[in-house]
Design a protein around this motif. Sequence first.
Motif, PDB file in Angstrom:
ATOM      1  N   THR A   1       0.826  -1.017   0.016  1.00 13.86           N
ATOM      2  CA  THR A   1       0.028   0.069   0.093  1.00 13.86           C
ATOM      3  C   THR A   1       0.817   1.398  -0.003  1.00 13.86           C
ATOM      4  N   VAL A   2       2.307   0.915  -0.107  1.00 16.33           N
ATOM      5  CA  VAL A   2       3.210   2.398  -0.066  1.00 16.33           C
ATOM      6  C   VAL A   2       3.125   2.774  -1.598  1.00 16.33           C
ATOM      7  N   GLY A   3       3.005   4.188  -1.788  1.00 16.26           N
ATOM      8  CA  GLY A   3       3.178   4.650  -3.123  1.00 16.26           C
ATOM      9  C   GLY A   3       4.513   4.782  -3.849  1.00 16.26           C
ATOM     10  N   VAL A   4       4.728   4.698  -4.890  1.00 16.10           N
ATOM     11  CA  VAL A   4       5.952   4.625  -5.777  1.00 16.10           C
ATOM     12  C   VAL A   4       6.729   6.088  -5.438  1.00 16.10           C
ATOM     13  N   GLY A   5       6.126   7.312  -5.347  1.00 18.17           N
ATOM     14  CA  GLY A   5       6.939   8.400  -5.389  1.00 18.17           C
ATOM     15  C   GLY A   5       7.633   8.739  -3.970  1.00 18.17           C
ATOM     16  N   GLY A   6       6.938   8.391  -2.935  1.00 21.51           N
ATOM     17  CA  GLY A   6       7.791   8.507  -1.486  1.00 21.51           C
ATOM     18  C   GLY A   6       8.799   7.856  -1.596  1.00 21.51           C
ATOM     19  N   LEU A   7       8.751   6.516  -1.677  1.00 21.80           N
ATOM     20  CA  LEU A   7       9.835   5.626  -1.536  1.00 21.80           C
ATOM     21  C   LEU A   7      10.942   5.584  -2.218  1.00 21.80           C
ATOM     22  N   ALA A   8      10.326   5.851  -3.563  1.00 22.54           N
ATOM     23  CA  ALA A   8      11.559   5.736  -4.634  1.00 22.54           C
ATOM     24  C   ALA A   8      12.251   7.154  -4.563  1.00 22.54           C
ATOM     25  N   THR A   9      12.054   7.908  -3.719  1.00 18.31           N
ATOM     26  CA  THR A   9      13.214   9.143  -3.753  1.00 18.31           C
ATOM     27  C   THR A   9      13.489   9.149  -2.254  1.00 18.31           C
TER      28      THR A   9
ATOM     29  N   VAL B   1      16.189  -6.545   0.238  1.00 19.53           N
ATOM     30  CA  VAL B   1      17.339  -5.247   0.323  1.00 19.53           C
ATOM     31  C   VAL B   1      18.649  -6.062   0.387  1.00 19.53           C
ATOM     32  N   ARG B   2      18.542  -7.159   1.196  1.00 26.97           N
ATOM     33  CA  ARG B   2      19.966  -7.829   1.306  1.00 26.97           C
ATOM     34  C   ARG B   2      20.795  -8.463  -0.027  1.00 26.97           C
ATOM     35  N   GLU B   3      19.849  -8.728  -0.635  1.00 28.28           N
ATOM     36  CA  GLU B   3      20.016  -9.533  -1.998  1.00 28.28           C
ATOM     37  C   GLU B   3      20.438  -8.431  -3.019  1.00 28.28           C
ATOM     38  N   HIS B   4      19.457  -7.651  -3.258  1.00 25.87           N
ATOM     39  CA  HIS B   4      19.509  -6.672  -4.251  1.00 25.87           C
ATOM     40  C   HIS B   4      19.657  -5.059  -4.012  1.00 25.87           C
ATOM     41  N   GLY B   5      19.927  -4.657  -2.720  1.00 22.27           N
ATOM     42  CA  GLY B   5      19.787  -3.303  -2.379  1.00 22.27           C
ATOM     43  C   GLY B   5      18.562  -2.505  -2.167  1.00 22.27           C
ATOM     44  N   LEU B   6      18.760  -1.173  -2.190  1.00 25.34           N
ATOM     45  CA  LEU B   6      17.449  -0.303  -2.219  1.00 25.34           C
ATOM     46  C   LEU B   6      16.815  -0.176  -3.521  1.00 25.34           C
ATOM     47  N   THR B   7      15.772   0.193  -3.305  1.00 25.67           N
ATOM     48  CA  THR B   7      14.926   0.752  -4.486  1.00 25.67           C
ATOM     49  C   THR B   7      15.686   1.923  -5.324  1.00 25.67           C
ATOM     50  N   ILE B   8      16.120   2.780  -4.632  1.00 29.18           N
ATOM     51  CA  ILE B   8      16.791   3.463  -5.333  1.00 29.18           C
ATOM     52  C   ILE B   8      18.175   3.462  -6.397  1.00 29.18           C
ATOM     53  N   ASP B   9      18.613   2.045  -5.586  1.00 30.27           N
ATOM     54  CA  ASP B   9      19.676   1.382  -6.372  1.00 30.27           C
ATOM     55  C   ASP B   9      19.426   0.938  -7.798  1.00 30.27           C
ATOM     56  N   HIS B  10      17.964   0.762  -8.037  1.00 27.15           N
ATOM     57  CA  HIS B  10      17.580   0.331  -9.487  1.00 27.15           C
ATOM     58  C   HIS B  10      17.217   1.375 -10.262  1.00 27.15           C
ATOM     59  N   LEU B  11      17.089   2.576  -9.692  1.00 28.38           N
ATOM     60  CA  LEU B  11      16.631   3.735 -10.499  1.00 28.38           C
ATOM     61  C   LEU B  11      17.476   4.290 -11.306  1.00 28.38           C
ATOM     62  N   ARG B  12      17.127   4.281 -12.925  1.00 34.08           N
ATOM     63  CA  ARG B  12      17.793   4.761 -13.966  1.00 34.08           C
ATOM     64  C   ARG B  12      17.756   5.950 -14.412  1.00 34.08           C
ATOM     65  N   SER B  13      16.560   6.410 -14.233  1.00 36.02           N
ATOM     66  CA  SER B  13      16.369   7.928 -14.552  1.00 36.02           C
ATOM     67  C   SER B  13      14.808   8.273 -14.035  1.00 36.02           C
ATOM     68  N   VAL B  14      14.892   9.605 -13.833  1.00 34.15           N
ATOM     69  CA  VAL B  14      13.639  10.239 -13.346  1.00 34.15           C
ATOM     70  C   VAL B  14      13.251  11.573 -13.827  1.00 34.15           C
ATOM     71  N   GLU B  15      11.919  11.766 -14.002  1.00 35.01           N
ATOM     72  CA  GLU B  15      11.649  12.978 -14.828  1.00 35.01           C
ATOM     73  C   GLU B  15      10.809  13.772 -13.531  1.00 35.01           C
ATOM     74  N   VAL B  16      11.433  15.087 -13.367  1.00 35.61           N
ATOM     75  CA  VAL B  16      10.857  15.638 -12.348  1.00 35.61           C
ATOM     76  C   VAL B  16      10.519  17.173 -12.700  1.00 35.61           C
ATOM     77  N   VAL B  17       9.260  17.437 -12.250  1.00 32.64           N
ATOM     78  CA  VAL B  17       8.816  18.908 -12.123  1.00 32.64           C
ATOM     79  C   VAL B  17       9.538  19.649 -11.130  1.00 32.64           C
ATOM     80  N   THR B  18      10.338  20.680 -11.410  1.00 33.95           N
ATOM     81  CA  THR B  18      11.136  21.595 -10.577  1.00 33.95           C
ATOM     82  C   THR B  18      10.204  22.553  -9.734  1.00 33.95           C
TER      83      THR B  18
END
Length: 738
Positions: free
Chosen positions: A427-435, A443-460
């Motif tokens: 029930t956790v949303g993608v946006g909060g956790l992935a930032t 996590v012990r096998e594959h690391g953090l979610t952010i370690d899988h992030l390859r690009s992100v589009e951001v409204v600044t």
Amino acid sequence: MPDYGHPLRFGSFISPLAAPARHAVDLAVLSEDIGLDLVTFQDHPYQAVFHDTWTLLSWVAARTERIYVAGNVLNLPLRQPAVLARAAASLDLLSGGRFELGIGAGGFYEAIAEMGGPLLTPPDAVSGLDEALEVVRGIWDVDDPAPLRVAGRIHHVDGPRRGPRPAHDIPIWVGAVRPRMLRIIGRKADGWLPSLPWLQPGDFARGNRTIDESARKAGRSPEQIVRLLNVSARDRADELARLAIEDGASVFILASDDPDELRRFAEVTAKEVRERVAEARDTAGAAGASAGSRAAGAGIGGDPVPASFADRALTPQERGYARYTHSYFRGARPALVLRPQSTAEVQDAVRYARKHREVPLGIFSGGHGLSGRSLNDGGIVIAVDALDTIELLDGNRVRLGPGALWGDVAHALAPHGRALTSGDAGTVGVGGLATAGGIGWFVREHGLTIDHLRSVEVVTADGELVRAGVDENPDLFWGMRGAGANFGIAVSFELDTDSVGPQVGFALLLYVPEDIAVFLQDWGTAIEHAHPSVTGTLMISPGGRQTAVQAVMVVDSDDPDTIVDRLRPFAGLAPLANQSVQLTPYSALLAPPPGTETQHGHGEPHGHSALVRHLDTDVAEGLAELLDSDTSFILSVRSAGGATAAVPPEATAYAWRDANFLVVTLGGGTADFEDRWARLQQHTEGMYISFETDTGPETLARAFPAAHLDRLRDLKARWDPAGLFRDNFYIDPGSNRF
């Protein structure tokens, strides 16, 4: 009468004839293909020549992708309201939010009685509809913790569980002509749906006046109520345009089973009506005065919201607002909720918020959040929960919207043998956790979610859309991986997924240790020496003479012998009061239990977090001391480490790569508890920001190492110098290092 300023929509009203069997479905698919917005069917279950309308609606929803479906109108005496509400919510969820609820009091009462329904008089049928609206709304209102009770004479319920929550705020349209029904619409409904061929000249205008007067007496704005019309192929575009401009009709539904008439309505009539209404609104200034009239009331300080939100800005008076008054633990009451449905609308929302820098700004991604910082009191909330894309790309990559839930992501990836480590709750949303980080079951096998992030589009903060990755805006990409809430609103993530078997091992162990400090040390040692596929979380609630400890463990293997072997070191750590081990799909592991509702918080949450390298003597004894405090709380100890440490600390804004454990407390808050936490904190390093409710420079200094914080301040000065994004661990670009 006014133009209420609602967007124009056009639909079809198709006979649910059972022969030929697929004819009604084919016309519905045609309705979508030619660009209509809505397809509807009448509901007369006592007619043997008709399909059952609810079955037909479900089949059509499954056969289509874009068009909305509705009954026109559903026969309430034969559709029990509580069951109807659950069915409506289910169809809305299954169709991705494409169901609208049109209902009526019934009519043809003898035929209804022949089918086993109640033999109602017309006044009783109207009373029943009034009561049914209470029941339906109550079933959908999952934010209300009170039991649902409606003591109606025709329809009544006594304490059923609320839910499920529909995918969107389902409008309720009522088919009616008589004044009493119209007054009910004004008080309780979202739309009026009469049939134009049955109306006498002036009836529509008179009905509007009755509805508007009733709405005002109930404290509602008449503009909240949509005016729909069933029309025939004989009704000309100029007459429909007049009804829109002068009488406020905005939804026109053609009753026809003729494919050529449907095509002409969609391609010729609808186009001409749109052009005439747009011209009239421009000439009369209706875009600012009518469509903007809601916006003017919805805006901050009298400043109208952007035109893209003119019909969708939520204030405390609007339906749908309640969804944004609760997070997992916290209650809130924002002044304005903007819910973008595209990246361009996110940009509009950010630019509007920038004009009102003086009020709080929360960014709500759609899932539950423990700290509650996504909401606020008296400010603006930009809710990106509608941006819930889950798109599988070439190779092992996936593109996610910030409003998607991790449980849905797991479900979408499962058929492809892929998964992403992403917290421990679907029930956790993608946006909060992935930032923020992403400490999950792998996590012990594959690391953090952010370690899988390859690009992100951001409204600044200036409302611009930028892409960040290793080769494009790499500094922003660095900051988004661990402190992303400070730099903008992420609207799209691309991540690489990992291979996962069809099932994983899932274990629940209930320990009753004699010495909690010794147990914690032994647990820590066992986890650190376990195979990387093993993760575990301890859940401890103090109380009683002996503290019980529940261990939740996952082993990334679908081989029973391997699972048992890798769990064996944990079996003898302390006496076991209970244990279970089973195979389950990873997606099922993230699925919430039936009836679970995560957004129910009230008041202010209290929580702390800390990261530790080892559960050594000092940490274990500090936790044991904390468990002896004078208040109730929940202590969680989650395993981290493993593959997380393979990424250098300086590679991302999240820096605590050598921490093997995350300690979280929920509750507490007394002076005694805080003293004990402060003593424990001396033996920790860093913290995980998603579970911390304290704020201020001291807290920020615990969240990031000094060198990281210096770099983050430099980034903040570049990307958000005015501090628009400041309500979630604000990094002040102008302050000295603490």
